[in-house]
Design a protein around this motif. Sequence first.
Motif, PDB file in Angstrom:
ATOM      1  N   UNK A  54      35.388  12.283  -1.930  1.00 13.55           N
ATOM      2  CA  UNK A  54      36.503  13.202  -1.686  1.00 13.55           C
ATOM      3  C   UNK A  54      36.630  13.485  -0.198  1.00 13.55           C
ATOM      4  N   UNK A  55      35.495  13.629   0.480  1.00  8.53           N
ATOM      5  CA  UNK A  55      35.512  13.838   1.926  1.00  8.53           C
ATOM      6  C   UNK A  55      36.111  12.663   2.669  1.00  8.53           C
ATOM      7  N   UNK A  56      35.813  11.440   2.227  1.00  5.77           N
ATOM      8  CA  UNK A  56      36.384  10.249   2.866  1.00  5.77           C
ATOM      9  C   UNK A  56      37.893  10.194   2.657  1.00  5.77           C
ATOM     10  N   UNK A  57      38.341  10.516   1.439  1.00  4.98           N
ATOM     11  CA  UNK A  57      39.782  10.529   1.155  1.00  4.98           C
ATOM     12  C   UNK A  57      40.492  11.541   2.044  1.00  4.98           C
ATOM     13  N   UNK A  58      39.924  12.752   2.145  1.00  8.91           N
ATOM     14  CA  UNK A  58      40.548  13.779   2.978  1.00  8.91           C
ATOM     15  C   UNK A  58      40.480  13.412   4.460  1.00  8.91           C
ATOM     16  N   UNK A  59      39.412  12.706   4.860  1.00 11.07           N
ATOM     17  CA  UNK A  59      39.301  12.271   6.252  1.00 11.07           C
ATOM     18  C   UNK A  59      40.487  11.394   6.624  1.00 11.07           C
ATOM     19  N   UNK A  81      43.436  11.337   5.098  1.00  8.91           N
ATOM     20  CA  UNK A  81      44.653  12.153   5.057  1.00  8.91           C
ATOM     21  C   UNK A  81      44.801  12.989   6.326  1.00  8.91           C
ATOM     22  N   UNK A  82      43.720  13.619   6.755  1.00  8.60           N
ATOM     23  CA  UNK A  82      43.784  14.452   7.960  1.00  8.60           C
ATOM     24  C   UNK A  82      44.082  13.598   9.195  1.00  8.60           C
ATOM     25  N   UNK A  83      43.529  12.392   9.228  1.00 12.59           N
ATOM     26  CA  UNK A  83      43.768  11.508  10.371  1.00 12.59           C
ATOM     27  C   UNK A  83      45.236  11.090  10.418  1.00 12.59           C
ATOM     28  N   UNK A 102      41.329  18.538  14.179  1.00  6.79           N
ATOM     29  CA  UNK A 102      40.307  19.553  13.964  1.00  6.79           C
ATOM     30  C   UNK A 102      39.615  19.324  12.625  1.00  6.79           C
ATOM     31  N   UNK A 103      40.419  19.090  11.589  1.00 10.78           N
ATOM     32  CA  UNK A 103      39.836  18.860  10.272  1.00 10.78           C
ATOM     33  C   UNK A 103      39.178  17.487  10.185  1.00 10.78           C
ATOM     34  N   UNK A 123      37.485  16.168  12.596  1.00 12.38           N
ATOM     35  CA  UNK A 123      36.174  16.401  13.214  1.00 12.38           C
ATOM     36  C   UNK A 123      35.232  17.103  12.238  1.00 12.38           C
ATOM     37  N   UNK A 124      35.700  18.184  11.601  1.00  7.65           N
ATOM     38  CA  UNK A 124      34.845  18.933  10.677  1.00  7.65           C
ATOM     39  C   UNK A 124      34.414  18.066   9.499  1.00  7.65           C
ATOM     40  N   UNK A 125      35.360  17.326   8.952  1.00  6.08           N
ATOM     41  CA  UNK A 125      35.059  16.455   7.813  1.00  6.08           C
ATOM     42  C   UNK A 125      34.018  15.410   8.207  1.00  6.08           C
ATOM     43  N   UNK A 126      34.201  14.794   9.362  1.00  9.05           N
ATOM     44  CA  UNK A 126      33.273  13.758   9.817  1.00  9.05           C
ATOM     45  C   UNK A 126      31.875  14.329  10.032  1.00  9.05           C
ATOM     46  N   UNK A 127      31.782  15.525  10.598  1.00  9.55           N
ATOM     47  CA  UNK A 127      30.485  16.153  10.828  1.00  9.55           C
ATOM     48  C   UNK A 127      29.746  16.360   9.511  1.00  9.55           C
ATOM     49  N   UNK A 128      30.467  16.876   8.513  1.00 12.64           N
ATOM     50  CA  UNK A 128      29.841  17.133   7.208  1.00 12.64           C
ATOM     51  C   UNK A 128      29.337  15.841   6.578  1.00 12.64           C
ATOM     52  N   UNK A 129      30.149  14.788   6.632  1.00 15.44           N
ATOM     53  CA  UNK A 129      29.754  13.514   6.031  1.00 15.44           C
ATOM     54  C   UNK A 129      28.529  12.921   6.729  1.00 15.44           C
TER      55      UNK A 129
END
Length: 558
Positions: free
Chosen positions: A509-514, A516-518, A524-525, A527-533
């Motif tokens: 789910x994080x990869x999918x949202x990554x 979408x945000x890109x 900003x999102x 960056x946050x998503x990538x950090x969490x992953x």
Amino acid sequence: MQSITIVLLGIVGMIIGWFFYSKFIATKIFRLDDNNVTPAHELNDGKDFVPTNKVVLWGHHFTSVAGAAPIVGPAIAVYWGWVPAVLWVVFGTILFAGVHDMGALWASARHKGKSMGALSESVIGKRTRSLFMIVIFLVLLMVNAVFGVVIANSFVDQPNAVFPAWTAIAVALIIGQLLKRNFSLIPMCVVGIIVLYASVYAGSYIPIELPETMFGLADTANWIIILFIYAAIASLLPVWMLLQPRDFINGMQLIVGLLLLYGAVFFAMPDITAPAFNSQTAESTPSIIPLLFVTIACGAVSGFHGIVASGTSSKQLNKETDARFVGYLGAVGEGSLALITIVAVSGVALAASPEEWHEVYSHLGAGSVSAFINGGANLIASGWGLPVDFSSTILATMVVLFAGTTMDSGVRLQRYIIQEWGEIYSLNALKNGAVATLLAVGTCLLLAFGAGGSSGSGGMIIWPLFGSTNQILASLTLLVISVMLIKLGRPARYTLIPMFFVLVMAFFAGIIKLKEYYLAENYLLVFLDAVVLIVSVLVMLEAWSVISRFKKGEATTG
């Protein structure tokens, strides 16, 4: 189908989970033993470490973890259909959330009440603690940003809830002062609840609204700023002054709300008009797998629970066996809130026909909290005969109070982490409570406005990111518990299987949202998503290294 069928099947399933599965996990896997002295007794300081009756502690734990998330998530996820939402809530509660919450309590109690971040250092290694703290901070950051927007939207959509919401704070402050002066708790609580519901009734006739535009910002944005000013002040107050009495008031409100909603289902027995599986989703709707499992986080399994369980609840555990009652039953309580939310937004109380339901839920994200308030209010009105306006004010106030309490605790916990970083890295400025609080609130506002523009709507934009981050934290908590079990020579599959499932769903789910945000250029999102992953992968590698060394008989303290 009648909603009472869903309620009965869901509640029966959770009851079976409590009586049988939780007992098996408690006695055969965690092996809870009252001969082990809990930190509440060993480190009793009359302030943070205090032996507490399990029923009282359950109330504290339940109200601390049951914020607005078990309402928001299910009210959004029902868009894919009520069947998958109900199945994930029920089985997630039984097999995932209950084990996670009880396990976090057990693990922390076995390590002198350490928080999950500090515990990860003891169980896995020093590097893991730093990584864990990053994920915990980001979860708290997102929780606060999301709930700030949820409350602001509720104030705009339901101005009748403004007066009782702020009245509840005043009542909590008064109760806190009286308790400090040794006044009897029960009479005060009775009076406090009476005043709260009197304010709810009054609020139905005293709507409070901000101007649509003020200081160049929309009313929602101004409410967000006001709420975070309040949260900053509240987080600096002693816990006895506001947080504890407000927790108690919210607990009473939660119990009353659940009784009203479940009672209304049994009295009115409304039909379900939402589709079992929605085949009319909008073209842009993401796949139900894996997004369902991060949209419904709290109410199925939640990493935030691990923060609370190891942050406050474990320090008040009177007996080790109480971890089952407090942790597993606390998860069942939240699951029951998520279940009744699904019923409220799926039946005739919200929409009289499938066509009307599709009008309300035109796309993923539609409905949400407003659907719960409207559907729940109509449900209560049909079941109990209360006026719809009064019922909607009760539910709107309930949502606001839950979310507000979570914001209070969340900002306070963010401050703790920032101050802990100050200690670790010898940064004296960060050790200051006021400075740490300003940084905590500042980052929350940056996320709310940075992700959503001047409207401050970023809190809801990041909901899927919050869900995936929260679930990754849950999987990391289950990982720490699993490593403990492996070191003790006990079966770890009952925590490893949920850990693996949640991690896979949250990671993808994080990869999918990554992506979408890109594509949306919301860096900003990204960056946050990538950090969490990245952090989650590093923690998993650290844990695997420890497990491998342990199986080879090498030292595991590094």
